[in-house]
Design a protein around this motif. Structure first.
Motif, PDB file in Angstrom:
ATOM      1  N   HIS A  40       0.820  -1.225   0.000  1.00 15.34           N
ATOM      2  CA  HIS A  40       0.000   0.000   0.000  1.00 15.34           C
ATOM      3  C   HIS A  40       0.848   1.267   0.000  1.00 15.34           C
ATOM      4  N   LEU A  41       2.076   1.170   0.451  1.00 16.48           N
ATOM      5  CA  LEU A  41       2.948   2.348   0.489  1.00 16.48           C
ATOM      6  C   LEU A  41       3.325   2.828  -0.906  1.00 16.48           C
ATOM      7  N   THR A  42       3.306   1.926  -1.889  1.00 17.50           N
ATOM      8  CA  THR A  42       3.685   2.323  -3.241  1.00 17.50           C
ATOM      9  C   THR A  42       2.676   3.285  -3.859  1.00 17.50           C
ATOM     10  N   LYS A  43       1.517   3.393  -3.259  1.00 21.27           N
ATOM     11  CA  LYS A  43       0.493   4.319  -3.755  1.00 21.27           C
ATOM     12  C   LYS A  43       0.681   5.730  -3.194  1.00 21.27           C
ATOM     13  N   TYR A  49       7.515  12.166   2.896  1.00 16.32           N
ATOM     14  CA  TYR A  49       8.142  11.318   3.915  1.00 16.32           C
ATOM     15  C   TYR A  49       7.273  11.167   5.152  1.00 16.32           C
ATOM     16  N   LYS A  50       6.419  12.127   5.429  1.00 16.24           N
ATOM     17  CA  LYS A  50       5.545  12.028   6.602  1.00 16.24           C
ATOM     18  C   LYS A  50       4.511  10.912   6.405  1.00 16.24           C
ATOM     19  N   GLU A  51       3.904  10.852   5.214  1.00 20.02           N
ATOM     20  CA  GLU A  51       2.949   9.782   4.931  1.00 20.02           C
ATOM     21  C   GLU A  51       3.642   8.425   4.955  1.00 20.02           C
TER      22      GLU A  51
END
Length: 92
Positions: A40-43, A49-51
């Motif tokens: 899910h981080l690839t989206k 950097y905070k997200e």
């Protein structure tokens, strides 16, 4: 599958792999971040950097309760976000 370290501020369930070299550690870290757990981080926006810090924490990446806040403060203290921008500029 190798040695593990358990630190005094963690539970016995929180094992940390001990590596023979930095390269092996980096390789395993890269492989870990490509697993389904972190997909899910690839989206997320690569420059946010905070997200990413919050996303890593929510996915269970770190045992520290304040992991996201700690990571964000280190990035901001040392201006590490600059490296993301420099990489992007080289690709343009």
């Amino acid at each position: 599958n190798g040695k593990f370290a358990i630190y005094k501020d963690d539970t016995p369930r929180d094992k940390f792999q001990v590596y023979k070299s930095a390269w092996r550690s980096y390789r395993d870290h890269s492989k870990l971040l490509t697993t389904k757990r972190y997909k899910h981080l690839t989206k997320l926006n690569r420059l946010n950097y905070k997200e990413w810090a919050c996303g890593l924490k929510s996915a269970g990446y770190a045992t520290a309760p304040q992991y996201a806040e700690i990571l964000i403060s280190i990035i901001e203290k040392y201006g590490l976000w600059v490296y993301d921008f420099e990489t992007i500029i080289r690709w343009i």
